[in-house]
Design an enzyme around this catalytic site. Sequence first.
Site, mmCIF file in Angstrom:
data_model
loop_
_atom_site.group_PDB
_atom_site.id
_atom_site.type_symbol
_atom_site.label_atom_id
_atom_site.label_comp_id
_atom_site.label_asym_id
_atom_site.label_seq_id
_atom_site.Cartn_x
_atom_site.Cartn_y
_atom_site.Cartn_z
ATOM 1 N N LYS A 111 -43.439 -21.461 45.131
ATOM 2 C CA LYS A 111 -43.135 -22.726 44.456
ATOM 3 C C LYS A 111 -41.662 -22.821 44.072
ATOM 4 O O LYS A 111 -41.082 -23.907 44.102
ATOM 5 C CB LYS A 111 -44.036 -22.918 43.239
ATOM 6 C CG LYS A 111 -45.491 -23.134 43.647
ATOM 7 C CD LYS A 111 -46.349 -23.731 42.568
ATOM 8 C CE LYS A 111 -47.726 -24.029 43.171
ATOM 9 N NZ LYS A 111 -48.656 -24.643 42.233
ATOM 10 N N LYS A 192 -51.809 -22.145 53.004
ATOM 11 C CA LYS A 192 -53.051 -22.586 52.394
ATOM 12 C C LYS A 192 -53.013 -24.081 52.132
ATOM 13 O O LYS A 192 -51.947 -24.670 51.932
ATOM 14 C CB LYS A 192 -53.333 -21.819 51.098
ATOM 15 C CG LYS A 192 -52.654 -22.349 49.860
ATOM 16 C CD LYS A 192 -53.254 -21.717 48.602
ATOM 17 C CE LYS A 192 -52.773 -22.425 47.348
ATOM 18 N NZ LYS A 192 -53.415 -23.728 47.123
ATOM 19 N N LYS A 195 -52.976 -29.119 46.981
ATOM 20 C CA LYS A 195 -52.899 -30.518 46.584
ATOM 21 C C LYS A 195 -51.462 -30.971 46.375
ATOM 22 O O LYS A 195 -51.171 -32.157 46.409
ATOM 23 C CB LYS A 195 -53.769 -30.805 45.364
ATOM 24 C CG LYS A 195 -53.416 -30.092 44.089
ATOM 25 C CD LYS A 195 -54.311 -30.591 42.958
ATOM 26 C CE LYS A 195 -55.097 -29.453 42.343
ATOM 27 N NZ LYS A 195 -54.250 -28.460 41.668
HETATM 28 P P1 ATP Z 1 -51.077 -26.784 43.585
HETATM 29 O O1 ATP Z 1 -50.505 -26.962 44.961
HETATM 30 O O2 ATP Z 1 -50.647 -27.818 42.603
HETATM 31 O O3 ATP Z 1 -50.921 -25.374 43.063
HETATM 32 P P2 ATP Z 1 -53.753 -26.130 44.414
HETATM 33 O O4 ATP Z 1 -54.374 -26.890 45.513
HETATM 34 O O5 ATP Z 1 -53.245 -24.768 44.717
HETATM 35 O O6 ATP Z 1 -52.641 -27.057 43.771
HETATM 36 P P3 ATP Z 1 -54.764 -25.232 41.834
HETATM 37 O O7 ATP Z 1 -54.971 -26.196 40.713
HETATM 38 O O8 ATP Z 1 -53.549 -24.387 41.798
HETATM 39 O O9 ATP Z 1 -54.815 -26.058 43.213
HETATM 40 O O10 ATP Z 1 -56.038 -24.300 41.946
HETATM 41 C C1 ATP Z 1 -57.343 -24.751 41.588
HETATM 42 C C2 ATP Z 1 -58.379 -23.846 42.188
HETATM 43 O O11 ATP Z 1 -58.500 -24.080 43.593
HETATM 44 C C3 ATP Z 1 -58.081 -22.356 42.040
HETATM 45 O O12 ATP Z 1 -59.302 -21.685 41.781
HETATM 46 C C4 ATP Z 1 -57.550 -21.969 43.396
HETATM 47 O O13 ATP Z 1 -57.746 -20.595 43.674
HETATM 48 C C5 ATP Z 1 -58.394 -22.845 44.293
HETATM 49 N N1 ATP Z 1 -57.722 -23.121 45.569
HETATM 50 C C6 ATP Z 1 -56.530 -23.718 45.720
HETATM 51 N N2 ATP Z 1 -56.232 -23.850 47.021
HETATM 52 C C7 ATP Z 1 -57.262 -23.304 47.717
HETATM 53 C C8 ATP Z 1 -57.535 -23.129 49.109
HETATM 54 N N3 ATP Z 1 -56.671 -23.548 50.022
HETATM 55 N N4 ATP Z 1 -58.705 -22.547 49.472
HETATM 56 C C9 ATP Z 1 -59.586 -22.129 48.520
HETATM 57 N N5 ATP Z 1 -59.383 -22.256 47.201
HETATM 58 C C10 ATP Z 1 -58.235 -22.842 46.792
HETATM 59 MG MG MG Z 2 -52.211 -23.659 43.207
#
Ligand code: ATP
Ligand code: MG
Length: 327
Positions: A111, A192, A195
């Site tokens: 990040k 990965k 969002k």
């Molecule tokens: P950001 O990009 O803002 O970090 P994010 O998609 O990584 O968003 P988080 O809010 O950081 O989402 O994580 C929320 C939950 O979703 C956590 O339990 C994280 O481990 C899970 N998670 C995030 N991305 C993935 C993925 N690609 N596959 C499976 N689980 C995920």
């Molecule tokens: Mg995340």
Amino acid sequence: KKIVYSGIQPSGNLTLGNYIGALKNFSELQDEYNCLYCIVDMHAITVPQVPKDLRATSLDLASLYLAAGLDPEKSILYIQSHVKQHAELSWILGTITGLGQLQRMTQYKDKAAKQKELNAGLLFYPVLMAADILLYGTNFVPVGDDQTQHMELTRDIAERFNSRYSETFVVPEMMRAKKGARIMSLQDPTAKMSKSDPDENASIYLIEDDKATARKIKRAVTDSIGIINYTDDQPGLKNLIDIYSVFADLTPEEIVKKYEGVGYGVFKEELAELVVDGLKPVRTRFKEIRQDKTYLEEILKAGDEKAERLAERTMKKVRRKVGFVQL
Ligand code: ATP
Ligand code: MG
């Protein structure tokens, strides 16, 4: 009952990765465990957010938790910034966390590389996460694979506090999703799905129409090999098979067998149908719940109060052990 804790950031529109790796599994845990599910808005502001969007996204997220089956009678759903003990404990934990440890976190490095001006909050993120978890005597943390390193740090911080100030925190364990703990980007299968990825074609969002979902699956990056196989040499296809496996309840091997001699086009079309059907109940319930502001606020207020009571119980102990004067 043992305690389960998990949080999701209202940092954007939730993806299929968030759903499969985390959200989808939350409702199944409610009978066996005392669960707390959090909207971690303080984590979200470690990257720039537009205030009015953050407010809306936080309520979207609350609605999605409920749409995915979270029962507010059984579980505590609340907003992180409403329970001040999170900030308080994270400060204290920060004083026993190594700077080098934080600098080695891959999420921080990833990040940080995307930001023009680095803020200290981004580095401190895992300490706040440790505070979230340790405040509630958490035994298990259902999160995606990407949180493994942060979970190890959390355990480390808990153990360090316990040995320095005497037994205080439960050392929590990570609870990995049986399937799909790491869903990859549809446009770059080496990254990965996230969002916060600005490329909208990279993620399937929980809140989008069925057509968009189908279109993104059909456009997902694969390869030129042309044979359906589940191998690291075909990471795009592997990811799609993983998603298929979650929604069809088949193993990757069974899926490969089913599509023997079939082209990617047909496979993707059938996958799109599966995903659209699989998400339909959540999408429908989301629309209903999101409109009912009074209902949402009632649930969140009740959740805040319950969480705060539990958090304060831990903090009383922590303040005493650290040596803060109590009057
Ligand atoms: P950001 O990009 O803002 O970090 P994010 O998609 O990584 O968003 P988080 O809010 O950081 O989402 O994580 C929320 C939950 O979703 C956590 O339990 C994280 O481990 C899970 N998670 C995030 N991305 C993935 C993925 N690609 N596959 C499976 N689980 C995920
Ligand atoms: Mg995340």
